[in-house]
Design a protein around this motif. Structure first.
Motif, PDB file in Angstrom:
ATOM      1  N   LEU A  59     -35.674  -5.933  -9.412  1.00  0.00           N
ATOM      2  CA  LEU A  59     -36.588  -7.053  -9.157  1.00  0.00           C
ATOM      3  C   LEU A  59     -38.051  -6.591  -9.152  1.00  0.00           C
ATOM      4  CD1 LEU A  59     -34.531  -8.838  -6.385  1.00  0.00           C
ATOM      5  CD2 LEU A  59     -35.042  -9.749  -8.653  1.00  0.00           C
ATOM      6  N   LEU A  60     -38.307  -5.431  -8.540  1.00  0.00           N
ATOM      7  CA  LEU A  60     -39.679  -4.925  -8.507  1.00  0.00           C
ATOM      8  C   LEU A  60     -40.125  -4.533  -9.914  1.00  0.00           C
ATOM      9  CD1 LEU A  60     -42.175  -4.082  -6.930  1.00  0.00           C
ATOM     10  CD2 LEU A  60     -41.041  -1.896  -6.427  1.00  0.00           C
ATOM     11  N   GLY A  61     -39.219  -3.918 -10.672  1.00  0.00           N
ATOM     12  CA  GLY A  61     -39.555  -3.558 -12.042  1.00  0.00           C
ATOM     13  C   GLY A  61     -39.861  -4.796 -12.878  1.00  0.00           C
ATOM     14  N   ALA A  62     -39.045  -5.836 -12.715  1.00  0.00           N
ATOM     15  CA  ALA A  62     -39.282  -7.075 -13.454  1.00  0.00           C
ATOM     16  C   ALA A  62     -40.611  -7.704 -13.047  1.00  0.00           C
ATOM     17  CB  ALA A  62     -38.137  -8.060 -13.187  1.00  0.00           C
ATOM     18  N   GLY A  63     -40.898  -7.674 -11.754  1.00  0.00           N
ATOM     19  CA  GLY A  63     -42.166  -8.243 -11.285  1.00  0.00           C
ATOM     20  C   GLY A  63     -43.366  -7.497 -11.829  1.00  0.00           C
ATOM     21  N   LEU A  64     -43.293  -6.183 -11.878  1.00  0.00           N
ATOM     22  CA  LEU A  64     -44.410  -5.402 -12.413  1.00  0.00           C
ATOM     23  C   LEU A  64     -44.575  -5.646 -13.906  1.00  0.00           C
ATOM     24  CD1 LEU A  64     -43.829  -2.069 -10.468  1.00  0.00           C
ATOM     25  CD2 LEU A  64     -45.657  -3.732 -10.095  1.00  0.00           C
ATOM     26  N   ALA A  65     -43.451  -5.824 -14.613  1.00  0.00           N
ATOM     27  CA  ALA A  65     -43.536  -6.118 -16.050  1.00  0.00           C
ATOM     28  C   ALA A  65     -44.215  -7.473 -16.267  1.00  0.00           C
ATOM     29  CB  ALA A  65     -42.130  -6.121 -16.657  1.00  0.00           C
ATOM     30  N   LEU A  66     -43.873  -8.439 -15.440  1.00  0.00           N
ATOM     31  CA  LEU A  66     -44.487  -9.772 -15.569  1.00  0.00           C
ATOM     32  C   LEU A  66     -45.970  -9.742 -15.185  1.00  0.00           C
ATOM     33  CD1 LEU A  66     -41.625 -11.963 -14.060  1.00  0.00           C
ATOM     34  CD2 LEU A  66     -42.390 -11.938 -16.433  1.00  0.00           C
ATOM     35  N   SER A  67     -46.344  -8.752 -14.359  1.00  0.00           N
ATOM     36  CA  SER A  67     -47.742  -8.631 -13.954  1.00  0.00           C
ATOM     37  C   SER A  67     -48.611  -8.063 -15.063  1.00  0.00           C
ATOM     38  CB  SER A  67     -47.871  -7.745 -12.707  1.00  0.00           C
ATOM     39  OG  SER A  67     -47.246  -8.329 -11.604  1.00  0.00           O
TER      40      SER A  67
END
Length: 239
Positions: free
Chosen positions: A231-239
């Protein structure tokens, strides 16, 4: 490297007799399921595979990674192996945070970006702390047996109650850091969606769970770590 260190720990702990009355999942040497030499060979082969992969990464990014890899292998072996294993001196959690948090996250970022980013250091903290939590509950489960054979883990040093509080505190700090990262990278807050998964293992530990109950808490902590990473990896990618 993870597979290698597990085989190395199995070999070294088995030779020292640490796993004779183990409560957790079966160990190969301690249970007699495999000969020490066989487990040692498995460890060395795993290190070799990791080393080859590391050389490829170094060739594609920076040869400094060879030095990092050498230190990683040394740390993996001396966790429970060698004349002065640091895992027997209450330092396991420190090294796990460094290698599974800082080195893993910052190193992964570096081989892809060729930079040492502040953000990578920041998000390595919650990942490292969550993996430390896995080790803490593992050592809590083995506390009595480790104390009996002279294995001075951090759990043995702190005692039962303080170790349980430390386990819960690691989750609190990890998710607090994710929240802080979210101030500048709002999508990183997706990582907080994993927080509810921590309720069950924390409740088990704080309520005084022992033996098999702590194996469930160990599995729960692993699941929290996996979900947070995704989830954190996905959030950083979306950022």
């Amino acid at each position: 490297m993870q597979v290698a260190v597990n085989y190395a720990n199995d070999y070294s702990d088995g030779r020292r007799g640490t796993d004779a009355d183990r409560v957790g999942p079966m160990r190969l040497v301690g249970s007699g399921a495999a000969a020490p030499r066989e487990v040692l060979v498995a460890a060395l082969l795993s290190f070799a595979v990791a080393g080859v992969a590391g050389l490829v990464l170094a060739a594609l990014s920076s040869w400094w990674l060879v030095a990092v890899g050498a230190v990683c292998i040394a740390a993996a072996w001396t966790y429970t192996g060698g004349p002065l294993p640091y895992g027997y001196r209450a330092l396991g959690e420190v090294f796990v945070f460094v290698f599974f948090g800082l080195v893993a996250v910052v190193g992964t970022t570096f081989v892809q970006t060729r930079t040492l980013e502040g953000l990578a250091f920041a998000v390595s903290v919650p990942i490292g702390l969550l993996i430390v939590a896995i080790l803490v509950v593992n050592n809590l489960r083995d506390l009595a047996g480790d104390a009996e054979v002279g294995k001075r883990t951090l759990a043995v040093l702190l005692g039962d109650r303080a170790t349980r509080l430390l386990f819960a505190g690691l989750f609190v700090v990890a998710f607090a850091v994710i929240a802080a990262v979210g101030v500048t990278r709002p999508w990183a807050l997706l990582g907080l969606l994993a927080a509810p998964l921590a309720v069950a293992p924390v409740r088990t530990v704080l309520s005084g769970g022992r033996g098999p109950a702590l194996i469930g808490a160990l599995q729960g902590a692993g699941l929290v770590t996996l979900a947070t990473g995704v989830l954190l990896g996905a959030g950083l990618a979306l950022s």
